[in-house]
Scaffold this motif. Structure first.
Motif, PDB file in Angstrom:
ATOM      1  N   MET A  79       0.857  -1.155   0.182  1.00 58.11           N
ATOM      2  CA  MET A  79       0.113   0.122   0.040  1.00 58.11           C
ATOM      3  C   MET A  79       0.924   1.224   0.121  1.00 58.11           C
ATOM      4  N   SER A  80       0.346   2.381  -0.498  1.00 53.70           N
ATOM      5  CA  SER A  80       0.959   3.561  -0.222  1.00 53.70           C
ATOM      6  C   SER A  80       1.170   4.080   1.169  1.00 53.70           C
ATOM      7  N   ALA A  81       2.087   4.768   1.532  1.00 52.14           N
ATOM      8  CA  ALA A  81       2.333   5.499   2.564  1.00 52.14           C
ATOM      9  C   ALA A  81       2.119   6.803   2.624  1.00 52.14           C
ATOM     10  N   ALA A  82       1.470   7.329   1.633  1.00 50.04           N
ATOM     11  CA  ALA A  82       1.440   8.704   1.363  1.00 50.04           C
ATOM     12  C   ALA A  82       0.566   9.199   2.746  1.00 50.04           C
ATOM     13  N   HIS A  83      -0.275   8.585   3.485  1.00 51.49           N
ATOM     14  CA  HIS A  83      -0.870   9.208   4.589  1.00 51.49           C
ATOM     15  C   HIS A  83       0.128   9.586   5.629  1.00 51.49           C
ATOM     16  N   LEU A  84       1.219   9.263   5.580  1.00 47.63           N
ATOM     17  CA  LEU A  84       2.316   9.368   6.791  1.00 47.63           C
ATOM     18  C   LEU A  84       2.819  10.891   6.478  1.00 47.63           C
ATOM     19  N   ASP A  85       2.770  11.440   5.201  1.00 42.27           N
ATOM     20  CA  ASP A  85       2.975  12.734   4.821  1.00 42.27           C
ATOM     21  C   ASP A  85       2.414  13.310   3.935  1.00 42.27           C
ATOM     22  N   ARG A  86       1.191  14.270   4.230  1.00 41.96           N
ATOM     23  CA  ARG A  86       0.352  14.411   3.157  1.00 41.96           C
ATOM     24  C   ARG A  86       0.761  15.849   2.660  1.00 41.96           C
ATOM     25  N   THR A  87       1.854  16.046   3.109  1.00 49.38           N
ATOM     26  CA  THR A  87       2.270  17.685   2.561  1.00 49.38           C
ATOM     27  C   THR A  87       3.455  17.693   1.261  1.00 49.38           C
ATOM     28  N   SER A  88       3.759  16.361   0.745  1.00 51.54           N
ATOM     29  CA  SER A  88       4.594  16.301  -0.327  1.00 51.54           C
ATOM     30  C   SER A  88       4.256  16.952  -1.703  1.00 51.54           C
ATOM     31  N   ALA A  89       2.802  16.858  -1.951  1.00 53.38           N
ATOM     32  CA  ALA A  89       2.360  17.675  -3.019  1.00 53.38           C
ATOM     33  C   ALA A  89       1.864  18.940  -2.839  1.00 53.38           C
ATOM     34  N   GLY A  90       2.119  19.403  -1.731  1.00 53.67           N
ATOM     35  CA  GLY A  90       1.551  21.058  -1.527  1.00 53.67           C
ATOM     36  C   GLY A  90       0.358  20.666  -0.703  1.00 53.67           C
ATOM     37  N   CYS A  91      -0.230  21.987  -0.867  1.00 49.05           N
ATOM     38  CA  CYS A  91      -1.798  22.090  -0.276  1.00 49.05           C
ATOM     39  C   CYS A  91      -2.718  21.218  -0.927  1.00 49.05           C
ATOM     40  N   LEU A  92      -3.404  20.346  -0.094  1.00 48.91           N
ATOM     41  CA  LEU A  92      -4.452  19.262  -0.380  1.00 48.91           C
ATOM     42  C   LEU A  92      -5.662  20.146  -1.293  1.00 48.91           C
ATOM     43  N   CYS A  93      -5.840  21.475  -1.167  1.00 52.13           N
ATOM     44  CA  CYS A  93      -6.885  21.944  -1.799  1.00 52.13           C
ATOM     45  C   CYS A  93      -6.656  22.612  -2.947  1.00 52.13           C
ATOM     46  N   CYS A  94      -5.549  23.624  -2.760  1.00 50.32           N
ATOM     47  CA  CYS A  94      -5.271  24.361  -4.064  1.00 50.32           C
ATOM     48  C   CYS A  94      -3.939  23.896  -4.634  1.00 50.32           C
ATOM     49  N   GLY A  95      -2.960  23.117  -3.852  1.00 47.50           N
ATOM     50  CA  GLY A  95      -1.868  22.601  -4.668  1.00 47.50           C
ATOM     51  C   GLY A  95      -0.733  23.628  -4.150  1.00 47.50           C
ATOM     52  N   GLU A  96      -0.948  24.681  -3.454  1.00 45.86           N
ATOM     53  CA  GLU A  96      -0.010  25.683  -3.131  1.00 45.86           C
ATOM     54  C   GLU A  96       1.568  24.959  -2.441  1.00 45.86           C
ATOM     55  N   PRO A  97       2.532  25.074  -2.979  1.00 39.68           N
ATOM     56  CA  PRO A  97       3.762  24.438  -2.584  1.00 39.68           C
ATOM     57  C   PRO A  97       4.494  24.859  -1.406  1.00 39.68           C
ATOM     58  N   ALA A  98       4.416  25.928  -1.288  1.00 42.15           N
ATOM     59  CA  ALA A  98       5.035  26.867  -0.114  1.00 42.15           C
ATOM     60  C   ALA A  98       4.127  27.017   1.008  1.00 42.15           C
ATOM     61  N   LEU A  99       4.093  25.957   1.994  1.00 41.88           N
ATOM     62  CA  LEU A  99       3.345  25.904   3.032  1.00 41.88           C
ATOM     63  C   LEU A  99       4.035  26.432   4.590  1.00 41.88           C
ATOM     64  N   GLN A 100       3.265  26.782   5.314  1.00 44.14           N
ATOM     65  CA  GLN A 100       3.630  27.251   6.754  1.00 44.14           C
ATOM     66  C   GLN A 100       3.233  26.061   7.578  1.00 44.14           C
ATOM     67  N   ARG A 101       4.515  25.953   8.454  1.00 39.79           N
ATOM     68  CA  ARG A 101       4.569  24.526   9.566  1.00 39.79           C
ATOM     69  C   ARG A 101       4.664  25.007  10.759  1.00 39.79           C
ATOM     70  N   GLU A 102       4.029  24.131  11.562  1.00 38.38           N
ATOM     71  CA  GLU A 102       4.465  24.307  13.087  1.00 38.38           C
ATOM     72  C   GLU A 102       4.321  22.952  13.510  1.00 38.38           C
ATOM     73  N   THR A 103       4.951  22.654  14.827  1.00 34.93           N
ATOM     74  CA  THR A 103       5.076  21.213  15.332  1.00 34.93           C
ATOM     75  C   THR A 103       3.655  21.184  16.009  1.00 34.93           C
ATOM     76  N   ALA A 104       3.025  19.894  15.746  1.00 33.14           N
ATOM     77  CA  ALA A 104       1.982  19.618  16.660  1.00 33.14           C
ATOM     78  C   ALA A 104       1.877  18.270  17.047  1.00 33.14           C
ATOM     79  N   VAL A 105       1.046  17.858  18.128  1.00 31.20           N
ATOM     80  CA  VAL A 105       1.076  16.760  18.750  1.00 31.20           C
ATOM     81  C   VAL A 105       0.065  15.836  18.257  1.00 31.20           C
ATOM     82  N   ILE A 106       0.558  14.489  18.216  1.00 34.62           N
ATOM     83  CA  ILE A 106      -0.395  13.357  17.725  1.00 34.62           C
ATOM     84  C   ILE A 106      -1.136  12.999  19.201  1.00 34.62           C
ATOM     85  N   SER A 107      -2.277  12.939  19.704  1.00 37.76           N
ATOM     86  CA  SER A 107      -2.953  12.553  21.195  1.00 37.76           C
ATOM     87  C   SER A 107      -2.559  10.996  21.096  1.00 37.76           C
TER      88      SER A 107
END
Length: 388
Positions: A79-107
């Protein structure tokens, strides 16, 4: 595999990665960074998903662990592991490659329920073009099945309260009551009428609608709800528990409070469009979740969060502090964080409209409904071919 942050330092530290191994292992654009490397959270996410045995990792172990995991019998599912990093193709809605990032927590709740792991770090990403927010980490099919099987039943509640004692019985019952309330049903009916939709339908489908309660707002000859959780269905509503058994060619499709849970929103909406007749209507509803972030992102905060996810009691207190400020005051406080629990995506009006257009759907009405939820009404007529 529990991630041992102390051996790697902060999440900015990156480890050498062979391109061929990376392409096999991550199922995405790997080795594309200037130093041909992979971040520690990315590696931990993959190791967790593919069942690498628990061990204390150092950077010297990195290549060996990759090789062991790739060659172990049955370790890497087809299976694809694409769900592990969904940012590789940019924004999921518009495709914008330059994304702003901050660290978050998986509960701890999500990690324990979905893949039997401990809480760890991910990234919360914001698109500067369409204001779409989403977590880098998504859910694989098996993980989603684990999370939503028996959704909101007593076992779900007990497991969630072990990590989120602030998710009380009273709050749980309020969430259930709202989802089935006459107020919500009446609001849906009023929103559809205000947009000028027909009053009667041949076949209405509620995709992800639990017991089909919202279909009470619809006059239809045939009513079907798709719900894999096993929730009891209302009388007069057919149920499909498996996605392959959903009847097609509906002329009204409801998807309410679902899209925010989906790892691949584009693929999901395209699949919904395939279930519709050529001139169908779709009603899409998501939570209206917006906030400002004053979390002070940077190396010091990342080190703090890397330590915090290993301190269960302090993590629970910090989650309460962060979530309280975000939901009640509208901002993430200094050194706070957004927890990945169930909502993977947070849609702005522009993001939802852009996504619908990319799928080939024509948005005819949108806004905030009387229940305070963001909605869009779209048509399949004259939609043309979906873009990718």
């Amino acid at each position: 595999m529990p991630p041992h942050h102390r051996n790697f330092g902060t999440k900015q530290q990156r480890l050498p990665l062979d391109q061929d191994l990376a392409k096999k292992f991550f199922g995405r654009r790997a080795g594309a960074s200037p130093d041909n490397s992979v971040s520690f959270p990315d590696f931990c996410a993959v190791a967790q998903a593919f069942g690498t045995p628990n061990r204390r990792l150092t950077s010297a172990d990195f290549r060996k662990v990759l090789a062991e995991t790739l060659t172990a019998p049955g370790a890497v599912p087809p299976m694809s592991a694409a769900h592990l990093d969904r940012t590789s193709a940019g924004c999921l809605c518009c495709g914008e490659p330059a994304l702003q990032r901050e660290t978050a927590v998986i509960s701890g709740f999500l990690a324990e329920r979905a893949w039997q792991g401990p809480p760890t770090l991910t990234q919360l990403v914001t698109c500067p073009r369409c204001s779409f927010r989403f977590f880098a980490r998504g859910l694989g099919d098996d993980e989603a099945d684990n999370l939503y099987h028996g959704y909101r039943n007593p076992d779900y509640l007990s497991q969630r309260q072990r990590w989120e004692p602030f998710y009380t019985d009273r709050l749980h019952q309020a969430v259930l009551a709202w989802s089935q309330s006459s107020v919500r049903i009446d609001d849906l009916r009023a929103t559809l009428n205000q947009a000028g939709l027909p009053n009667r339908w041949r076949y209405a489908l509620d995709h992800g609608g639990s017991g089909g309660h919202l279909l009470q707002a619809i006059h239809a000859e045939r009513k079907v709800v798709f719900d894999p959780s096993g929730y009891p269905t209302l009388a007069g509503v057919e149920v499909a528990r498996d996605v392959t058994r959903i009847p097609g060619n509906c002329d009204l499709l409801l998807s309410c409070q679902v899209l925010e849970h989906i790892s691949d929103p584009f693929a999901y909406l395209r699949a919904l469009a395939d279930l519709c007749s050529p001139d169908a209507w779709l009603y899409i509803e998501v939570p209206d979740e917006t906030w400002a972030s004053h979390c002070l992102p940077g190396r010091l905060r990342d080190r703090w969060l890397g330590w915090l996810v290993r301190q269960r009691r302090l993590l629970i207190l910090a989650d309460f502090y962060s979530t309280g400020f975000r939901t009640q005051r509208g901002f993430v406080p200094p050194y706070g964080f957004v927890s990945l629990r169930e909502h993977l995506n947070f849609f702005s009006a522009a993001a939802l409209d852009t996504l619908l257009q990319r799928v080939g759907l024509r948005c005819v009405a949108a806004g905030i409904n009387g229940a305070g939820q963001r909605y869009a009404i779209a048509r399949t007529a004259n939609s043309g071919t979906a873009t990718t």
